[in-house]
Design an enzyme around this catalytic site. Structure first.
Site, PDB file in Angstrom:
ATOM      1  N   ASP A  67      25.950  28.102  41.002  1.00  0.00           N
ATOM      2  CA  ASP A  67      26.305  26.608  40.624  1.00  0.00           C
ATOM      3  C   ASP A  67      27.021  25.894  41.656  1.00  0.00           C
ATOM      4  O   ASP A  67      27.568  26.644  42.649  1.00  0.00           O
ATOM      5  CB  ASP A  67      26.985  26.818  39.306  1.00  0.00           C
ATOM      6  CG  ASP A  67      28.091  27.496  39.406  1.00  0.00           C
ATOM      7  OD1 ASP A  67      28.519  28.038  40.239  1.00  0.00           O
ATOM      8  OD2 ASP A  67      28.556  27.809  38.036  1.00  0.00           O
ATOM      9  N   ASP A 136      34.689  28.855  27.281  1.00  0.00           N
ATOM     10  CA  ASP A 136      34.112  28.650  25.833  1.00  0.00           C
ATOM     11  C   ASP A 136      32.850  29.515  26.040  1.00  0.00           C
ATOM     12  O   ASP A 136      31.554  29.319  25.339  1.00  0.00           O
ATOM     13  CB  ASP A 136      33.522  27.203  26.229  1.00  0.00           C
ATOM     14  CG  ASP A 136      32.884  26.849  27.463  1.00  0.00           C
ATOM     15  OD1 ASP A 136      32.851  27.887  28.518  1.00  0.00           O
ATOM     16  OD2 ASP A 136      32.356  25.819  27.656  1.00  0.00           O
ATOM     17  N   HIS A 138      30.998  30.190  28.849  1.00  0.00           N
ATOM     18  CA  HIS A 138      29.727  29.730  29.783  1.00  0.00           C
ATOM     19  C   HIS A 138      29.612  30.790  31.063  1.00  0.00           C
ATOM     20  O   HIS A 138      30.547  31.539  31.211  1.00  0.00           O
ATOM     21  CB  HIS A 138      30.134  28.311  30.521  1.00  0.00           C
ATOM     22  CG  HIS A 138      31.168  28.246  31.241  1.00  0.00           C
ATOM     23  ND1 HIS A 138      32.184  27.308  31.124  1.00  0.00           N
ATOM     24  CD2 HIS A 138      31.384  28.845  32.538  1.00  0.00           C
ATOM     25  CE1 HIS A 138      32.991  27.362  32.198  1.00  0.00           C
ATOM     26  NE2 HIS A 138      32.375  28.050  33.201  1.00  0.00           N
ATOM     27  N   GLU A 143      26.693  25.773  29.557  1.00  0.00           N
ATOM     28  CA  GLU A 143      27.746  25.471  28.668  1.00  0.00           C
ATOM     29  C   GLU A 143      27.134  25.665  27.244  1.00  0.00           C
ATOM     30  O   GLU A 143      25.813  25.707  27.202  1.00  0.00           O
ATOM     31  CB  GLU A 143      28.177  24.101  28.874  1.00  0.00           C
ATOM     32  CG  GLU A 143      28.823  23.803  30.053  1.00  0.00           C
ATOM     33  CD  GLU A 143      30.345  24.111  30.012  1.00  0.00           C
ATOM     34  OE1 GLU A 143      30.546  25.080  29.327  1.00  0.00           O
ATOM     35  OE2 GLU A 143      31.105  23.275  30.959  1.00  0.00           O
TER      36      GLU A 143
HETATM   37  C1  GLP Z   1      33.558  28.348  36.722  1.00  0.00           C
HETATM   38  C2  GLP Z   1      32.351  28.925  37.353  1.00  0.00           C
HETATM   39  C3  GLP Z   1      31.729  30.265  36.554  1.00  0.00           C
HETATM   40  C4  GLP Z   1      33.159  31.039  36.416  1.00  0.00           C
HETATM   41  C5  GLP Z   1      34.052  30.307  35.744  1.00  0.00           C
HETATM   42  C6  GLP Z   1      35.397  31.352  35.250  1.00  0.00           C
HETATM   43  O1  GLP Z   1      33.498  27.449  35.605  1.00  0.00           O
HETATM   44  N1  GLP Z   1      31.237  27.832  37.042  1.00  0.00           N
HETATM   45  O2  GLP Z   1      30.756  30.803  37.298  1.00  0.00           O
HETATM   46  O3  GLP Z   1      32.689  32.365  35.792  1.00  0.00           O
HETATM   47  O4  GLP Z   1      34.543  29.213  36.395  1.00  0.00           O
HETATM   48  O5  GLP Z   1      36.436  31.209  36.225  1.00  0.00           O
HETATM   49  P1  GLP Z   1      37.504  31.938  36.229  1.00  0.00           P
HETATM   50  O6  GLP Z   1      37.066  33.226  37.047  1.00  0.00           O
HETATM   51  O7  GLP Z   1      38.347  31.587  37.312  1.00  0.00           O
HETATM   52  O8  GLP Z   1      38.084  32.406  35.208  1.00  0.00           O
END
Ligand code: GLP
Length: 238
Positions: A67, A136, A138, A143
């Site tokens: 993404d 959440d 995702h 989402e």
């Molecule tokens: C972002 C990314 C996700 C990732 C998520 C969790 O939203 N788009 O791919 O898994 O963050 O982030 P973290 O690893 O910092 O908890």
């Protein structure tokens, strides 16, 4: 589904790096599906270390990222392209032309999403997809929604995601409200999936995703339908 529970973040990162390295050794031209966020940083550090020690070769590796924020270009230090260059690509012998991240600056986002899906298909899909999980549920930026979306698409970020990701920005107002994300089709077509989760904040959502009903309200729950998922987690302590 295989679940590996680790003692701490370092062990989680090392276990994940071992699986990625095994994939790369067995298939040097692997297509790696890569993720951003704080969770995989330690894994990338380990891969960089092995590359510097001459134990791991990236010369034929191709990569596709999940993404990108809309409106940020690769020079912006909050963009996911910047993150990947900074944490991995700049430090290993990968050909940067073989690394792919959706173009957050694309004016025609629909065309960009179609281009990205065609690209993934032209690479033959990913051999292994790394995933984190959002608060959440995702994955990528898919989402919670009424339905699972198959293709790469533009998504409006959930307020909880904006809030969770604000820690990387100077202020919450700077967090982009939209992103381009690989859809569930791209993620689920990976031959193997490696889901990482770290910290007590992820415990409840991880349990719902892995053991609760399969529903687009918890996007990661779709992983229950994938035949080759390894979960590496450290969610009992911070
Ligand atoms: C972002 C990314 C996700 C990732 C998520 C969790 O939203 N788009 O791919 O898994 O963050 O982030 P973290 O690893 O910092 O908890």
């Amino acid at each position: 589904m295989k679940i590996i529970r680790t003692k701490n973040y370092e062990e989680m990162s090392f276990e994940a790096a071992k699986i990625m390295a095994a994939q790369m050794v067995l298939k040097p031209q692997s297509v790696l599906g890569l993720a951003t966020g704080s969770t995989p940083i330690g894994m990338y550090e380990q891969l960089v270390k092995w590359n510097k020690e001459g134990k791991l070769d990236f010369s034929q590796i191709r990569s596709v990222n999940l993404d990108e924020y809309c409106g940020l270009d690769g020079e912006n230090d909050q963009s996911y392209r910047y993150f990947m260059n900074h944490h991995l690509f700049n430090h290993v012998n990968i050909d940067i032309n073989n690394t792919h991240v959706p173009n957050g600056k694309a004016v025609d986002t629909k065309a960009e999403c179609e281009r990205y899906d065609a690209l993934i298909e032209s690479l033959g899909g990913t051999d292994i997809q790394v995933l984190g999980i959002g608060p959440d549920g995702h994955i990528g930026f898919n989402e919670p929604d009424a339905v699972f979306t198959k293709s790469t698409h533009r998504v409006e970020l959930d307020p909880s995601t904006v809030e969770a990701n604000a820690r990387f920005f100077a202020s919450i107002d700077d967090v982009p409200r939209f992103a381009l994300t690989m859809g569930m089709g791209g993620i689920m077509s990976a031959k193997k999936i490696l889901l990482m989760a770290n910290g007590t904040k992820k415990k409840e959502i991880l349990e719902k995703a892995l053991f609760g009903p399969i529903t687009p309200e918890i996007p990661a729950s779709i992983l229950q339908l994938h035949p080759d998922v390894t979960v590496i987690c450290c969610v009992e302590n911070d």
